[in-house]
Design an enzyme around this catalytic site. Structure first.
Site, PDB file in Angstrom:
ATOM      1  N   CYS A 319      41.806  30.643  46.499  1.00  0.00           N
ATOM      2  CA  CYS A 319      41.802  31.817  45.622  1.00  0.00           C
ATOM      3  C   CYS A 319      42.910  31.733  44.577  1.00  0.00           C
ATOM      4  CB  CYS A 319      41.927  33.102  46.436  1.00  0.00           C
ATOM      5  SG  CYS A 319      43.415  33.197  47.445  1.00  0.00           S
ATOM      6  N   GLU A 353      38.024  31.838  42.177  1.00  0.00           N
ATOM      7  CA  GLU A 353      37.899  31.152  43.461  1.00  0.00           C
ATOM      8  C   GLU A 353      37.389  29.747  43.149  1.00  0.00           C
ATOM      9  OE1 GLU A 353      38.066  32.574  47.731  1.00  0.00           O
ATOM     10  OE2 GLU A 353      38.422  33.612  45.839  1.00  0.00           O
TER      11      GLU A 353
END
Length: 361
Positions: A319, A353
């Site tokens: 992330c 992401e």
């Protein structure tokens, strides 16, 4: 926190993210990333609102980063799921009509799923009594939701304290309990794309998988069907309990889940010291060929990064592309990037992401 919403700019901002990921991975001879886009609106399955009192009424409010004094009053939220947008005005009507539901209510959280489930958490600056419970039970029936009341030291549950999501991976439907308060991927559509990418990237294996930071078993369930057996770790007790329920609900029986941090597991595998939570688990019985990691924003610490170096294949969901690049730099002398991907979990923000498959040279 508010999120700028501008569908006309979506393609441009996605290309900017793709260029940023290319730039970060360029020193490692990465292939062109696969890009998985998001729905332009109604993609976010959860939303948290403070309530702002004005003209003797309470309004849903969000705040710009760094400014918690200037509310942005909302009737709806275009990035939130259609179910959340349908519930918001009806819930507000109900609390305005009910002194019991309205009194000292200060926050409302919504959690929904692509499968149609919904849960509302109502937070209060007062103890909740039987009168509140009766009103809330009627409200839950009217809205067809699970409802949770929270105040200091108190949690009242009407229905369940979780929602159920269903996601298809390579033709099989997996069912997930997502508990109130625990981390879940907010963009369900993109989460499904991530699961299918990871499933395909891992491939069919005849050896074992180590998974670090497994959460509620989001990736564990489909990846377990690709290997002989899985050893998975997670530190959050709520997530561990959800993962165990999800494994049982889906009939996945080749996973052993231990409540250890990645750092503790590194010590165990290095035989630095024994851990009571590993009693009865023979670590030497595992033939690990792959490791799957989905770390927090800080990425893997250096020792955990060194641990992953032992594995032929490292499947990494990140992330934070900056810490991903830092971890790859540590591993690059022994592993190369075979596949990489960008998943647009958070449209209209700089967050992204990403995923990489690293294979031993």
């Amino acid at each position: 926190m508010s999120v700028p919403f501008d569908p006309a700019s979506y393609d441009r901002q996605l290309e900017e993210k793709t260029a940023r990921l290319r730039e970060l991975l360029a020193p490692f001879d990465a292939p062109e990333p696969q890009v998985f886009d998001s729905p332009r609106e109604h993609y976010r399955l959860r939303a948290e609102f403070r309530l702002w009192r004005e003209d003797q009424k309470r309004y849903y409010a969000m705040f710009a980063p760094g400014d918690n004094k200037t509310p942005i009053l909302l009737e709806g939220l275009p990035i939130a799921s259609q179910r959340i947008n349908a519930l918001m005005p009806v819930l507000r009507e109900r609390w305005e009509a009910s002194p019991t539901l309205n009194h000292k209510l200060f926050q409302v959280d919504f959690l929904t799923t692509l499968a149609g489930d919904a849960m509302i958490t109502m937070c209060y600056h007062r103890p909740l009594d039987d009168e509140w419970l009766a009103a809330a039970e009627q409200l839950a029936v009217e809205l067809d939701v699970s409802l949770i009341g929270r105040s200091k030291g108190q949690k009242l549950i009407i229905g369940h304290d979780y929602v159920t999501e269903k996601l298809d991976v390579a033709g099989r439907t997996f069912s997930y309990r997502q508990p109130e308060g625990a981390f879940t991927q907010p963009n369900g559509t993109v989460n499904g794309k991530m699961l299918n990418w990871a499933f395909d990237a891992l491939g069919e294996r005849q050896d074992d998988l180590l998974e670090l930071y497994c959460g509620n078993g989001n990736f564990t369930l489909p990846l377990a069907t690709r290997v002989r057996k899985v050893l998975a770790t997670e530190i959050s007790k709520t997530s561990v309990n959800a993962a165990l329920s999800n494994l049982d609900d889906n009939g996945v029986d080749n996973v052993t889940l231990v409540r250890l941090s990645a750092e503790e597991l590194t010590e165990a595998l290095n035989e630095v010291r024994p851990f009571r939570r590993l009693q009865g688990i023979d670590l030497k019985s595992y033939d690990f060929g792959s490791v799957f990691v989905d770390p927090p924003r800080a990425g893997m610490d250096p020792d955990t990064c060194e641990l992953t170096r032992r594995f032929e294949r490292i499947l990494y969901i990140s992330c934070n592309p900056e810490t991903l690049a830092a971890n790859i730099a540590q591993l690059y002398d022994t592993h190369r990037i075979e596949r990489c991907a960008l998943f647009d979990q958070f449209p209209y923000t700089h967050h992204m992401e990403s995923g990489v498959l690293l294979v031993r040279r």
